[in-house]
Design a protein around this motif. Structure first.
Motif, PDB file in Angstrom:
ATOM      1  N   UNK A 128       0.807  -1.362   0.021  1.00  0.00           N
ATOM      2  CA  UNK A 128       0.040  -0.044   0.003  1.00  0.00           C
ATOM      3  C   UNK A 128       0.970   1.287  -0.151  1.00  0.00           C
ATOM      4  N   UNK A 129       1.862   1.300   0.882  1.00  0.00           N
ATOM      5  CA  UNK A 129       2.877   2.542   0.755  1.00  0.00           C
ATOM      6  C   UNK A 129       3.397   2.589  -0.589  1.00  0.00           C
ATOM      7  N   UNK A 130       4.011   1.377  -0.943  1.00  0.00           N
ATOM      8  CA  UNK A 130       4.813   1.612  -2.260  1.00  0.00           C
ATOM      9  C   UNK A 130       3.772   2.224  -3.359  1.00  0.00           C
ATOM     10  N   UNK A 131       2.505   1.667  -3.387  1.00  0.00           N
ATOM     11  CA  UNK A 131       1.422   2.173  -4.494  1.00  0.00           C
ATOM     12  C   UNK A 131       1.297   3.720  -4.171  1.00  0.00           C
ATOM     13  N   UNK A 132       1.225   4.188  -3.024  1.00  0.00           N
ATOM     14  CA  UNK A 132       1.212   5.564  -2.682  1.00  0.00           C
ATOM     15  C   UNK A 132       2.378   6.313  -3.247  1.00  0.00           C
ATOM     16  N   UNK A 133       3.428   5.855  -3.344  1.00  0.00           N
ATOM     17  CA  UNK A 133       4.769   6.623  -4.058  1.00  0.00           C
ATOM     18  C   UNK A 133       4.259   6.761  -5.570  1.00  0.00           C
ATOM     19  N   UNK A 134       3.608   5.932  -6.185  1.00  0.00           N
ATOM     20  CA  UNK A 134       3.371   5.951  -7.581  1.00  0.00           C
ATOM     21  C   UNK A 134       2.479   7.127  -7.804  1.00  0.00           C
ATOM     22  N   UNK A 135       1.753   7.605  -6.668  1.00  0.00           N
ATOM     23  CA  UNK A 135       0.637   8.741  -7.083  1.00  0.00           C
ATOM     24  C   UNK A 135       0.581  10.135  -6.393  1.00  0.00           C
ATOM     25  N   UNK A 136       2.008  10.172  -5.864  1.00  0.00           N
ATOM     26  CA  UNK A 136       1.881  11.544  -5.158  1.00  0.00           C
ATOM     27  C   UNK A 136       2.474  12.567  -6.193  1.00  0.00           C
ATOM     28  N   UNK A 137       1.730  13.800  -6.041  1.00  0.00           N
ATOM     29  CA  UNK A 137       2.113  14.807  -6.825  1.00  0.00           C
ATOM     30  C   UNK A 137       3.440  15.146  -6.714  1.00  0.00           C
ATOM     31  N   UNK A 138       4.188  15.600  -7.936  1.00  0.00           N
ATOM     32  CA  UNK A 138       3.633  16.011  -9.218  1.00  0.00           C
ATOM     33  C   UNK A 138       3.175  14.858 -10.188  1.00  0.00           C
ATOM     34  N   UNK A 139       3.289  13.488  -9.629  1.00  0.00           N
ATOM     35  CA  UNK A 139       2.961  12.463 -10.544  1.00  0.00           C
ATOM     36  C   UNK A 139       1.606  12.557 -10.818  1.00  0.00           C
ATOM     37  N   UNK A 140       1.040  12.167 -12.061  1.00  0.00           N
ATOM     38  CA  UNK A 140      -0.329  12.172 -12.494  1.00  0.00           C
ATOM     39  C   UNK A 140      -0.810  11.050 -11.731  1.00  0.00           C
ATOM     40  N   UNK A 141      -2.009  11.268 -11.543  1.00  0.00           N
ATOM     41  CA  UNK A 141      -2.917  10.166 -11.187  1.00  0.00           C
ATOM     42  C   UNK A 141      -2.998  10.295  -9.505  1.00  0.00           C
ATOM     43  N   UNK A 142      -2.654  11.312  -9.017  1.00  0.00           N
ATOM     44  CA  UNK A 142      -2.729  11.603  -7.393  1.00  0.00           C
ATOM     45  C   UNK A 142      -4.169  11.893  -7.053  1.00  0.00           C
ATOM     46  N   UNK A 143      -4.685  11.474  -5.736  1.00  0.00           N
ATOM     47  CA  UNK A 143      -6.008  11.835  -5.459  1.00  0.00           C
ATOM     48  C   UNK A 143      -6.255  13.183  -5.264  1.00  0.00           C
TER      49      UNK A 143
END
Length: 295
Positions: A209-224
């Motif tokens: 879960x934490x690793x997946x959060x790394x993939x969506x933290x701004x400025x990466x696209x797809x953040x919440x």
């Protein structure tokens, strides 16, 4: 080696783990890191009931030596009582000298995990890769074992019941799960098919879960939505020339024309710096991963 006591949980050394991943890519090269697409398989490190102890340790040690591409050489095994689970002599060869705690005569299923850590010490030593301080090097060793395909055994050695517990290595179970999830994202490999410990599944899920959060933290696209709103506030301050107040380790803005934002690569954690100008493709200068960003 923790046996029978309280096992530390969570992510207390997350910053050190991420720094270790960066050190692997920087110290070994991205090509070398990506040269480990397949993990050690359970069938290769299993211990038969009728297998002689020293011969079995030598066989499994050879599996680790071959997996890491180390030179084939004679492996000398001995046993002695010590505070650590095992010890390996760090020399340039040609022989490998390994000592194990005698308790592993009764815990043979965990010998592969112990040797994953100890042979990784040899690999890093011969690669000339080390961090400052004993603790940092032990974290690097466990991280490298998990990231390069042998350390799933260290997580699988974590077991708990109502009266006892066991954990090997220096990372928490969740930190092992995090590194294994990072490896899975790069190589498309799911280690859960090999776990025999129910507690390993749970720890891996938390790390994932934490690793997946790394993939969506701004400025990466797809953040919440919430993370994008926080990012937008900090971006507006940067555009007006105000200093960034984002917590260290996440994105940091630099005033200018145009403003720039730096953030950690979700693969190797090397910091990336790009202009703030909407949707852009960024390439990590270390691991060469291409990232879709919305700056």
């Amino acid at each position: 080696m923790a046996a029978g006591g309280t096992v530390e949980r969570g992510f207390p050394r997350l910053a050190e783990v991420r720094a270790s991943v960066t050190a692997l890519y920087r110290g070994l090269s991205p090509a070398t890191v990506r040269g480990f697409p397949l993990s050690v398989l359970p069938v290769d490190v299993g211990f038969g009931d009728d297998e002689e102890l020293s011969a079995g340790v030598q066989r499994i040690a050879r599996v680790m030596v071959r997996h890491l591409g180390l030179p084939e050489a004679r492996i000398v095994v001995s046993f002695r009582r010590m505070d650590e689970a095992a010890w390996v002599e760090l020399t340039d060869g040609p022989e490998y000298h390994v000592e194990l705690h005698p308790r592993f005569d009764g815990h043979r299923r965990d010998i592969g995990a112990v040797l994953a850590h100890e042979v990784m010490h040899v690999f890093l030593h011969r690669a000339g890769l080390a961090l400052e301080g004993t603790a940092a090097n032990e974290i690097l060793t466990d991280t490298a074992a998990a990231y390069l395909g042998a350390g799933w055994l260290l997580l699988d050695a974590f077991r708990q019941d109502a009266v006892s517990s066991q954990k090997l290595g220096y990372l928490t179970p969740e930190e092992y799960g995090y590194v294994l999830a990072k490896r899975a994202a790069v190589f498309g490999e799911d280690p859960r098919v090999w776990f025999t410990s129910p507690q390993a599944y749970d720890a891996y899920a938390k790390g994932l879960r934490l690793a997946e959060e790394d993939e969506t933290r701004p400025p990466l696209a797809g953040g919440g939505w919430a993370s994008r709103q926080r990012y937008a506030v900090q971006r507006a301050l940067a555009v007006r020339g105000a200093p960034s107040s984002v917590q260290p380790g996440h994105c940091v803005f630099e005033a200018g024309t145009p403003p720039r934002v730096t953030f950690p690569c979700p693969v190797c954690f090397q910091r990336i710096r790009v202009p703030v100008r909407g949707r852009v493709r960024a390439r990590c200068g270390l691991c060469r991963t291409e990232l879709d960003c919305d700056t």
